[in-house]
Design a protein around this motif. Structure first.
Motif, short mmCIF file in Angstrom:
data_model
loop_
_atom_site.label_atom_id
_atom_site.label_comp_id
_atom_site.label_asym_id
_atom_site.label_seq_id
_atom_site.Cartn_x
_atom_site.Cartn_y
_atom_site.Cartn_z
N ILE A 1 0.86 -1.19 0.00
CA ILE A 1 0.00 0.00 0.00
C ILE A 1 0.89 1.24 0.00
O ILE A 1 1.67 1.45 0.94
N ALA A 2 0.81 2.03 -1.06
CA ALA A 2 1.59 3.26 -1.15
C ALA A 2 1.00 4.30 -0.20
O ALA A 2 -0.22 4.51 -0.17
N LEU A 3 1.86 4.97 0.57
CA LEU A 3 1.42 5.91 1.60
C LEU A 3 2.11 7.26 1.40
O LEU A 3 3.23 7.33 0.90
N GLU A 4 1.42 8.32 1.84
CA GLU A 4 1.96 9.67 1.68
C GLU A 4 1.50 10.54 2.83
O GLU A 4 0.39 10.38 3.36
N VAL A 5 2.37 11.47 3.25
CA VAL A 5 2.05 12.48 4.27
C VAL A 5 2.20 13.85 3.64
O VAL A 5 3.18 14.12 2.94
N LEU A 6 1.22 14.74 3.88
CA LEU A 6 1.27 16.11 3.38
C LEU A 6 0.97 17.09 4.51
O LEU A 6 0.22 16.76 5.45
N GLY B 1 2.02 1.13 14.26
CA GLY B 1 3.26 1.82 14.57
C GLY B 1 3.71 2.60 13.34
O GLY B 1 3.27 2.34 12.21
N THR B 2 4.58 3.57 13.54
CA THR B 2 5.00 4.46 12.46
C THR B 2 5.70 3.69 11.35
O THR B 2 6.58 2.86 11.61
N ILE B 3 5.31 3.98 10.12
CA ILE B 3 5.86 3.30 8.95
C ILE B 3 6.88 4.23 8.28
O ILE B 3 6.53 5.28 7.74
N CYS C 1 6.45 13.05 2.76
CA CYS C 1 6.84 11.65 2.95
C CYS C 1 6.07 10.76 1.98
O CYS C 1 4.87 10.93 1.79
N LYS C 2 6.78 9.82 1.37
CA LYS C 2 6.15 8.76 0.57
C LYS C 2 6.82 7.44 0.93
O LYS C 2 8.04 7.31 0.82
N THR C 3 6.03 6.49 1.38
CA THR C 3 6.58 5.20 1.77
C THR C 3 5.55 4.12 1.46
O THR C 3 4.64 4.33 0.67
N ASN C 4 5.68 2.94 2.08
CA ASN C 4 4.79 1.83 1.76
C ASN C 4 4.55 0.99 3.00
O ASN C 4 5.47 0.79 3.81
N ALA C 5 3.33 0.47 3.14
CA ALA C 5 2.98 -0.33 4.31
C ALA C 5 3.78 -1.62 4.39
O ALA C 5 3.90 -2.20 5.48
#
Length: 418
Positions: A295-300, A347-349, A313-317
């Protein structure tokens, strides 16, 4: 698996988070009506309560959809979950003979207000991101070495179910005790180091008995679905209070979740293996099913008055070390009874690159390296009236399985005593 076509035209776009492949569950209301269960399809919501009242859908149970939560459906168990999903896909599929009958029960998402999709029975937050744990060690202790137990056990703490809120709910900056390194005494006041944690939330759908452990595979079958989760954190309050018993007030003031429950069935094509184990896990934590998800994840971040948000931030589960099923298995291993509606935070990814760090504590390295936003402003931690946004989607062949956004705006602290 390719895109499943629907007669709801907006569900066939590659840009919608809610194609027929998804069908996430939420709670909505229109105007002054009471909140009730709905299913997202494209830019519409299928009114499940109205369908139920019209006798167009039945689950061998009375009035499970005319409620402001999905807990009643959860408690019916995996066989009923599968039956419901199959029937919804049948009704909404391109060429379905149900189209004329079902179409009047669709409402526009733009006209709806979204609410908490389920009643949170209990809330437990884990610490399952290895990169995050190493980063926090480097920041706080000067070494990325993990705690001795970390590679053997899914570490977690029991949080506050009462503080879990749906996306869009404003969060008040917490007051609390903190202590400056050179101070003789702690002080009390608004948190100055307010942060987020990018997480996934797993929702327990079927309970376990008090005193009875469950296997990892049984735990996997108990999970109803997932949400995006932001565990807001007051780092200065947390730093002063967390020894020796862990987080308390620094984590108790707010946890935001996305409004749509994405079912485990919708995410099935996106399962991913847990990473190779540096230390062999004890046998009770062995499972036969890949427990993570791609799952692709992003923070804005969007400051007050800004016309757009800045991606930080862009990361993945699949960066997690422990799966939700392993966490649930461990939670029940000592005899803790799990309830329908229990929420487990991952928890933080975080990933290995700075662009993948899932908290401002890591991104600014405890405030030492400020972030520059698209507006030209800088941030080390969250300022009043900032809006923080989490996004996530599993990316398929011409479609995506999305969660809706998980966002919250920080409002100034309440003057104490209020």
């Amino acid at each position: 698996m390719p895109l499943m076509k629907s007669w709801v035209a907006s569900a066939n776009s590659a840009n919608t988070p809610f194609p027929l492949n998804n069908l996430p569950y939420g709670v909505f209301s229109l105007a002054d009506e009471d909140p009730r269960c709905g299913v997202a399809i494209g830019d519409m919501i299928l009114d499940m309560a109205a369908l139920e009242a019209a006798g167009l859908i039945e689950l061998d149970a009375e009035a499970v959809f005319d409620l402001p939560f999905w807990n009643q459906v959860m408690e019916l168990g995996p066989e009923v979950w599968a039956k419901l999903r199959a029937r919804l896909q049948e009704m909404l599929a391109e060429g379905s003979g149900d189209q004329a009958t079902i179409a009047p029960y669709l409402v526009r998402q733009a006209d709806a207000q979204l609410h908490m999709p389920f009643l949170v029975s209990e809330y437990t937050d884990f610490y399952a991101g290895r990169q995050h744990a190493q980063n926090m060690g480097a920041i706080l202790r000067g070494s990325p070495d993990l705690p001795t137990n970390w590679l053997h056990i899914p570490i977690g703490y029991n949080g506050r179910a009462s503080s879990v809120v749906v996306s869009g709910t404003e969060i008040t900056r917490p007051n609390g005790q903190s202590k400056a390194p050179d101070a003789d005494m702690p002080s009390f006041g608004p948190s100055k180091r307010l942060d987020i944690e990018l997480e996934m939330g797993a929702i327990v759908g079927t309970p376990s008995d008090f005193g009875a452990p469950v296997t990892v595979d049984q735990a996997d079958a108990m999970i109803f679905g997932f949400v995006l989760l932001n565990d807001w954190s007051a780092r200065d309050i947390q730093a002063w209070e967390y020894q020796p018993l862990g987080p308390f007030q620094g984590k108790a003031f707010g946890t935001s979740i996305s409004p749509w429950i994405v079912t485990k069935a919708a995410l099935e094509p996106f399962r991913a293996p847990t990473p190779p184990r540096e230390k062999k896990l004890l046998p009770y934590l062995d499972g036969t099913i890949d427990g993570l998800y791609d799952i692709a994840l992003e923070v804005l971040i969007q400051p007050e008055g800004a016309t757009k948000a800045t991606s930080v931030c862009k990361t993945n589960a699949k960066r997690l070390y422990y799966s939700a099923a392993e966490q649930l298995c461990h939670h029940a291993s000592g005899g803790c009874g799990m309830n329908a509606g229990d929420l487990l935070g991952s928890g933080t990814i975080s990933g290995p690159e700075k662009s993948e760090f899932g908290s401002l504590m890591e991104l600014s390295w405890a405030g030492r390296t400020p972030l520059t936003l698209d507006t030209g402003e800088t941030r080390t931690f969250i300022e009043d009236n900032d809006t923080l946004i989490l996004r996530g989607a599993a990316l398929g062949d011409g479609y995506q399985i999305g969660f809706g956004t998980c966002e919250g705006t920080i409002r100034p602290a309440v003057k104490f005593p209020a």
